[in-house]
Scaffold this motif. Structure first.
Motif, PDB file in Angstrom:
ATOM      1  N   ALA A   1      -0.105  -1.659   3.881  1.00  0.00           N
ATOM      2  CA  ALA A   1       1.581  -1.051   3.962  1.00  0.00           C
ATOM      3  C   ALA A   1       2.270  -2.162   2.920  1.00  0.00           C
ATOM      4  CB  ALA A   1       1.958  -1.301   5.218  1.00  0.00           C
ATOM      5  N   SER A   2       3.440  -1.462   2.237  1.00  0.00           N
ATOM      6  CA  SER A   2       4.134  -2.223   1.390  1.00  0.00           C
ATOM      7  C   SER A   2       5.640  -1.799   1.696  1.00  0.00           C
ATOM      8  CB  SER A   2       3.886  -2.496   0.005  1.00  0.00           C
ATOM      9  OG  SER A   2       3.874  -0.953  -0.604  1.00  0.00           O
ATOM     10  N   GLY A   3       6.644  -2.343   0.932  1.00  0.00           N
ATOM     11  CA  GLY A   3       8.128  -1.790   0.901  1.00  0.00           C
ATOM     12  C   GLY A   3       8.996  -2.528   1.911  1.00  0.00           C
ATOM     13  N   MET A   4       8.357  -3.367   2.481  1.00  0.00           N
ATOM     14  CA  MET A   4       9.245  -4.468   3.400  1.00  0.00           C
ATOM     15  C   MET A   4       9.512  -5.485   2.720  1.00  0.00           C
ATOM     16  SD  MET A   4       6.584  -3.728   6.941  1.00  0.00           S
ATOM     17  CE  MET A   4       5.261  -3.820   6.111  1.00  0.00           C
ATOM     18  N   GLN A   5      10.313  -6.402   3.507  1.00  0.00           N
ATOM     19  CA  GLN A   5      10.837  -7.444   2.754  1.00  0.00           C
ATOM     20  C   GLN A   5      10.368  -9.044   2.786  1.00  0.00           C
ATOM     21  OE1 GLN A   5      15.336  -7.992   2.513  1.00  0.00           O
ATOM     22  NE2 GLN A   5      15.373  -5.955   3.778  1.00  0.00           N
TER      23      GLN A   5
END
Length: 602
Positions: free
Chosen positions: A155-159
C-alpha cells in the motif's frame, strides 16, 4: 466509517516497473555505498529463564531483553536506530533499523544477519498469520516480505506510516501519523486488500496492538493517553498520564505492555486498566515485541466461574443485563464453557435465546453472555434468568458457578380483589357458597392467582365440613386458580359436607396470597371474604335436663322414665320402656329403647 482511496498492489515480488519505487531504491543503494558497510552488531547470550521474553528497541542502538521477572539484558547492540520489532513463529526477532535502511533478523540463539537492505527508513513491523512480514517506511508505504525475503509494495499514498497491527481476523491496521496535530488516521486493510479509514482526528502515534478479543489499542504520543477502539470503531480512553508512550504489545495472558520513552519505563496494564512497572532505566524505549512463550506447558485445567456484570435488565428501555464467565490459568487458546439456563423468565418470549455455551477467546480471561429483554405486552412482574455452569473435562468449576439476572417488566400489573357472591351455604341440599376473585387491567393472557383458607379466620375444616371447586385436596399451600384469557374473574365454590354431627354455623374465609415467584399481580381490597355454612343436625345442650327437670331412665327392669322436679319430687313420665334419653331444640324427648320413641313436651 469513511473510506480513503489507497494505492494498493498485490503481494508479488517487487517490480522495478514502479518508477517511483525504483528511483527511491536507487537513491538508498547509492547512500549505502557512500556510508560504507552495514554496522557491526553485537549479541548477548540468550540464557534467560523460560517464559515469554519482551524485546525493546532503545535510542542508543540496542535491543534490550526483559525476562518475565523483569530482569534486563542487552540482546543486540551496534545498530544506528532500531525501531519496529516483530517475532515470527520460530522465535526469530526482526528489527527495523531506521537509519541504516536495513531489517535485521536474529535467531533465538542470537545469530544476527541482514534480512532486507535498501529499505528506505524502515519503521514498523508485523507478521500476518501466514508468516509474511509487513514493514512500513517513514514515507507512507507498506511493504510485504515473504519468508524468503522477496518483497512487494502492499500500500502507498499515506504520509507517515508509523505502526502496524493484525487482528485475529487477518485485518491489517496501519497508523498514519499525518503531518500535524489531530491529523493522524488508522487505516484498515482486509485480508483481500480492501482499504478504508477506521479512525481519524488522532494525534501522532507509534504504538498499535490488537487484542485477541477484537479491541484495538492506540498510544497517543502527544497526550500520553492509550485509547481503545472496539471492532466497530468506538473510541474510549483506556489509560492516561504516560510520558510520550510508544510501542504496545499484548502477552499471552492478554496483559498490555507499553514502552514509555519519556520515563524510560515499560509499563504493564491489567485488563481493567491497573498499571504497574515491569522495567525502568531504559534508554528511550520505543518499540516492543514478545518472544514465543517457552515456559513449560501448564496441564492443569483452568478454573471457571460466573458472575453478573449487570444483574438488572428491563423491558422499559430494553436495557440488557449480562453474565461474565471468567477463567484462571492458561489463556493461550480459546476455551468453550458450557452452561444451562433456568429461572422464571422464558427464553424466546421474555429474552433472546442464550444458547448453551460461550467461547472465551485466546488471550482473554473472560467472556460475556448478554441477556437482551424482549418487550412484550404481558404484565408479568419481575422475572429471573439463572445461568448455571456445566461440568466439563477441559475445565474445573469454582464458586460462584451460578448467577442471576432479573428482568423488570414495564407493563401495569393487574390488581386482585375477592368478594363473596353467595355468602350462605348449608348442609341441606347441600347448598354451596361462592367466592369470586376478580382482576383489573390487561386480560390478554391467563393469570394464575394464589389464595389460602383460614389465614383470615374461619371455623370450618376443609375435608370435614366442606370441599371446594376447584378442588384443593392434596395440593400444597397456597392453593391456585387461573383466570382465563379475556376473563376478568373466576369463581371458587364452597360445597358443604352433610355430616350427622350437630354443630353451630361455621365459616370459611378465603384470603388472597401474593405471587412471590413471578410478582404477576398486586392485591387490592377486599383481600378476603367469608362464606357461612349452616348445619342441619339437632343441637342438644344437655340430653337429660329440660326446664330444670331431670329425666332418668330406670334400667333396673321396671321400665320407667322418671321426672324429678327442681325440689326433688319424683313422678313417672313414661312406663314400660327405658334407654338413652335426648331432647331436641323443640323439647321433644327421644328414647332409644330398641326403637326410638318420641314424646312431645305435653
Amino acid at each position: 466509517m469513511k473510506t480513503k482511496t489507497l494505492a494498493m498492489k498485490t503481494q508479488r515480488p517487487h517490480s522495478l516497473k514502479i518508477l517511483a519505487v525504483s528511483l527511491l531504491l536507487s537513491v538508498i543503494a547509492s547512500s549505502a555505498q557512500e556510508t560504507g558497510s552495514l554496522p557491526t552488531v553485537t549479541m548477548a547470550a540468550n540464557n534467560s529463564a523460560p517464559g515469554q521474553d519482551l524485546f525493546v528497541s532503545e535510542a542508543n542502538g540496542s535491543v534490550a531483553k526483559i525476562s518475565p521477572d523483569g530482569a534486563q539484558s542487552i540482546f543486540a547492540a551496534g545498530m544506528k536506530r532500531p525501531l519496529g520489532l516483530a517475532v515470527d513463529r520460530a522465535g526469530n526477532l526482526f528489527v527495523a533499523d531506521g537509519f541504516s535502511a536495513t531489517i535485521y533478523k536474529f535467531t533465538p540463539d542470537g545469530a544476527g544477519s541482514a534480512f532486507a537492505t535498501n529499505i528506505y527508513s524502515p519503521f514498523a513491523l508485523a507478521f500476518d498469520s501466514a508468516g509474511n512480514l509487513f514493514a512500513t517506511d517513514d514515507y507512507g508505504s507498506v511493504y510485504v516480505f515473504n519468508p524468503d525475503g522477496a518483497h512487494s509494495l502492499f500500500a502507498s499514498g499515506m504520509q507517515h506510516t508509523s505502526a502496524l497491527a493484525f487482528d485475529s481476523a487477518g485485518n491489517l491496521f496501519v497508523t498514519d501519523s499525518g503531518s500535524a496535530s489531530n491529523d493522524a488516521h488508522i487505516y484498515k486493510f482486509t485480508p483481500v486488500g480492501a482499504g478504508s479509514t477506521f479512525a481519524s482526528g488522532l494525534d501522532e502515534s507509534y504504538g498499535l496492538a490488537s487484542k485477541s478479543a477484537g479491541d484495538l489499542f492506540y498510544s497517543d504520543y502527544l497526550t500520553g493517553d492509550i485509547y481503545r477502539f472496539t471492532a466497530e470503531g468506538q473510541q474510549s480512553t483506556f489509560a492516561s498520564g504516560l510520558n510520550y508512550p510508544d510501542g504496545l504489545a499484548f502477552d499471552g495472558a492478554g496483559i498490555l505492555y507499553v514502552a514509555d520513552p519519556g520515563s524510560g519505563n515499560i509499563y504493564k496494564f491489567t485488563t481493567d486498566g491497573a498499571r504497574s512497572t515491569l522495567a525502568s532505566g531504559l534508554n528511550g524505549p520505543t518499540f516492543i515485541a514478545f518472544a514465543p512463550n517457552t515456559a513449560p506447558v501448564d496441564t492443569t485445567p483452568p478454573t471457571v466461574t460466573v458472575t453478573t456484570g449487570d444483574s438488572s435488565a428491563g423491558e422499559n428501555d430494553l436495557n440488557a443485563g449480562w453474565f461474565t464467565i471468567s477463567r484462571t490459568g492458561d489463556t493461550g487458546a480459546a476455551l468453550t464453557v458450557y452452561f444451562t439456563i433456568g429461572g422464571t423468565a422464558t427464553s424466546g418470549s421474555d429474552y433472546q435465546p442464550l444458547g448453551d455455551s460461550v467461547s472465551i477467546p485466546a488471550g482473554a480471561v473472560s467472556a460475556d453472555v448478554v441477556v437482551q429483554p424482549i418487550d412484550d405486552s404481558e404484565a408479568e412482574g419481575t422475572e429471573t434468568v439463572v445461568l448455571t455452569l456445566s461440568s466439563n473435562a477441559v475445565y474445573m468449576l469454582e464458586s460462584p458457578s451460578s448467577a442471576t439476572v432479573t428482568i423488570t417488566d414495564n407493563d401495569t400489573l393487574p390488581v386482585l380483589t375477592v368478594q363473596v357472591t353467595d355468602p350462605n351455604a348449608s348442609e341441606t341440599g347441600p347448598d354451596p357458597g361462592t367466592f369470586t376473585i376478580s382482576r383489573s387491567g390487561d386480560t390478554n393472557s391467563d393469570l394464575t392467582v394464589y389464595y389460602t383458607f383460614g389465614l383470615g379466620g374461619g371455623t370450618a375444616s376443609y375435608g370435614t365440613d366442606y370441599q371446594t371447586v376447584p378442588g384443593t385436596a392434596g395440593n400444597p399451600l397456597p392453593y391456585s386458580v387461573t383466570i382465563p384469557a379475556s376473563a376478568t374473574s373466576v369463581a371458587v365454590t364452597v360445597v358443604p359436607i352433610d355430616d350427622d354431627e350437630p354443630e353451630p354455623s361455621e365459616t370459611v374465609v378465603l384470603t388472597l396470597y401474593p405471587d412471590y415467584a413471578h410478582e404477576a399481580y398486586k392485591i387490592g381490597e377486599p383481600a378476603n371474604a367469608t362464606v357461612t355454612i349452616a348445619d342441619n343436625d339437632p343441637v342438644v345442650t344437655d340430653p337429660t335436663i329440660r326446664a330444670g327437670n331431670l329425666f332418668v331412665s330406670d334400667g333396673s327392669g321396671r321400665g320407667n322414665i322418671y321426672q324429678f322436679a327442681p325440689d326433688g319430687t319424683r313422678s313417672t313420665f313414661a312406663s314400660g320402656l327405658s334407654g338413652g334419653l335426648a331432647f331436641d331444640q323443640a323439647d321433644n324427648l327421644f328414647v332409644a329403647a330398641g326403637d326410638i320413641y318420641k314424646f312431645a313436651p305435653d
